[in-house]
Enzyme design. Structure first.
Site, mmCIF file in Angstrom:
data_model
loop_
_atom_site.group_PDB
_atom_site.id
_atom_site.type_symbol
_atom_site.label_atom_id
_atom_site.label_comp_id
_atom_site.label_asym_id
_atom_site.label_seq_id
_atom_site.Cartn_x
_atom_site.Cartn_y
_atom_site.Cartn_z
ATOM 1 N N ASP A 42 41.065 27.882 43.394
ATOM 2 C CA ASP A 42 41.099 28.555 42.089
ATOM 3 C C ASP A 42 42.546 28.698 41.617
ATOM 4 O OD1 ASP A 42 40.383 29.963 39.830
ATOM 5 O OD2 ASP A 42 40.091 31.865 40.894
ATOM 6 N N ILE A 100 49.675 19.344 30.551
ATOM 7 C CA ILE A 100 49.332 18.129 29.818
ATOM 8 C C ILE A 100 48.336 17.321 30.660
ATOM 9 C CG2 ILE A 100 51.482 18.050 28.504
ATOM 10 C CD1 ILE A 100 52.444 15.861 30.471
ATOM 11 N N HIS A 116 48.001 14.315 31.848
ATOM 12 C CA HIS A 116 48.463 13.523 32.986
ATOM 13 C C HIS A 116 48.778 14.413 34.192
ATOM 14 C CE1 HIS A 116 50.395 10.295 35.178
ATOM 15 N NE2 HIS A 116 51.455 11.061 35.342
ATOM 16 N N ARG A 159 28.766 43.220 42.303
ATOM 17 C CA ARG A 159 28.708 44.375 43.193
ATOM 18 C C ARG A 159 27.257 44.638 43.575
ATOM 19 N NH1 ARG A 159 33.042 43.124 43.538
ATOM 20 N NH2 ARG A 159 34.990 44.250 43.325
ATOM 21 N N ARG A 166 35.821 41.863 47.820
ATOM 22 C CA ARG A 166 35.880 43.101 48.616
ATOM 23 C C ARG A 166 34.553 43.654 49.127
ATOM 24 N NH1 ARG A 166 39.768 45.391 44.087
ATOM 25 N NH2 ARG A 166 38.414 43.907 42.993
HETATM 26 O O1 C5P Z 1 36.975 41.664 45.326
HETATM 27 P P1 C5P Z 1 36.221 41.137 44.148
HETATM 28 O O2 C5P Z 1 34.769 40.876 44.426
HETATM 29 O O3 C5P Z 1 36.445 41.977 42.909
HETATM 30 O O4 C5P Z 1 36.886 39.707 43.885
HETATM 31 C C1 C5P Z 1 36.512 38.909 42.781
HETATM 32 C C2 C5P Z 1 37.280 37.624 42.781
HETATM 33 O O5 C5P Z 1 36.979 36.926 41.567
HETATM 34 C C3 C5P Z 1 38.791 37.762 42.799
HETATM 35 O O6 C5P Z 1 39.318 36.601 43.464
HETATM 36 C C4 C5P Z 1 39.170 37.740 41.337
HETATM 37 O O7 C5P Z 1 40.469 37.270 41.118
HETATM 38 C C5 C5P Z 1 38.158 36.746 40.793
HETATM 39 N N1 C5P Z 1 37.919 36.896 39.378
HETATM 40 C C6 C5P Z 1 37.464 38.055 38.790
HETATM 41 N N2 C5P Z 1 37.259 38.139 37.460
HETATM 42 C C7 C5P Z 1 37.500 37.073 36.704
HETATM 43 C C8 C5P Z 1 37.959 35.888 37.258
HETATM 44 C C9 C5P Z 1 38.157 35.828 38.611
HETATM 45 O O8 C5P Z 1 37.220 39.021 39.484
HETATM 46 N N3 C5P Z 1 37.269 37.141 35.432
#
Ligand code: C5P
Length: 238
Positions: free
Chosen positions: A62, A68, A70, A182, A212
């Site tokens: 990620d 650009i 290329h 979550r 997390r």
């Molecule tokens: O710990 P958690 O579940 O919040 O992690 C979510 C992951 O998804 C992290 O790597 C965060 O950077 C990524 N992410 C996000 N929201 C976004 C894009 C990416 O939480 N819009």
């Protein structure tokens, strides 16, 4: 066929190879895909990605390429050589950049999926105005997702709130990867707009990214297994 295990991506948001290896050691039998982002990649570099791939893990790189055409194509080729399975680019790089990324992926041996980031979820309607884009975030998300699809990308990264409209607009067969997940009753941490694994999959997400709630759980493998079971259930009832 829907295999929930393949649809769960665990975010390795940690500062060191040691911490990342520990998470994989805890989860490697339950989880098959791990997201390496800017923090871990910048700290530890491509050799760690190669190590995970060689150990049989799938890696979602990620790094949100935006340059650009290329340069992005060359970066995609380099990532494909590492053996990553998925990688991100910014859809706002435009059709030529997205096409170059998709072509580089298609011509590589490992064929990573190119996922486009539409509008960062940290941006509001007002923030878009300040960078010269009028209208609502969701309209810009849908416009960029359509462009990504037409340019040969395999999918998009989107917030859980955007998933239903994206799925309606884009139909099946296009990946929608969503973070901000979550499980019911879990801490929201700093995430504002969250969904449970069931809501995300029921609304049409193809993959969920979870950090997390799994990596900080007392028993990460059990937390991941519970989420996979929830996803299975959502898919069955969809
Ligand atoms: O710990 P958690 O579940 O919040 O992690 C979510 C992951 O998804 C992290 O790597 C965060 O950077 C990524 N992410 C996000 N929201 C976004 C894009 C990416 O939480 N819009």
């Amino acid at each position: 066929m829907f295999q929930a295990r393949d649809r769960l991506i665990v975010a390795l948001d940690v500062p060191s190879a040691t911490a990342a290896r520990r998470i994989i050691a805890d989860l490697g039998d339950v989880v098959s895909t791990f997201k390496v982002g800017k923090q871990l990649f910048t700290a530890e570099g491509p050799s760690l990605v190669r190590e995970f791939v060689e150990a049989g893990q799938k890696v979602f790189l990620d790094l949100k390429f935006h340059d650009i055409p290329h340069t992005v194509a060359q970066a995609v080729t380099a990532a494909a050589r590492l053996g990553v399975s998925m990688l991100t680019v910014h859809a706002s790089g435009g059709a030529k950049m997205l096409e170059a990324a998709a072509k580089a992926a298609a011509e590589s041996r490992s064929h990573p999926q190119i996922l486009a980031v539409t509008v960062l979820t940290s941006l509001s309607d007002d923030d878009l105005q300040t960078i010269g884009i009028s209208g609502r975030v969701i309209d810009h998300v849908l416009r960029l997702a359509g462009l990504a699809r037409a340019s040969g990308c395999a999918g998009v990264v989107a917030s859980p709130q955007e998933v239903p409209e994206l799925r309606r607009e884009l139909g099946e067969g296009f990946a929608i990867v969503t973070p901000g997940i979550r499980p019911a009753g879990a801490e929201s941490n700093d995430q504002q707009r969250i969904a449970t694994p069931v809501q995300a999959i029921s609304n049409g997400a193809s993959h969920i990214v979870v950090g997390r709630p799994i990596t900080h759980a007392p028993d990460p493998a059990a937390a991941a297994a519970a989420i996979i079971a929830e996803m299975e259930q959502a898919r069955i009832s969809r």
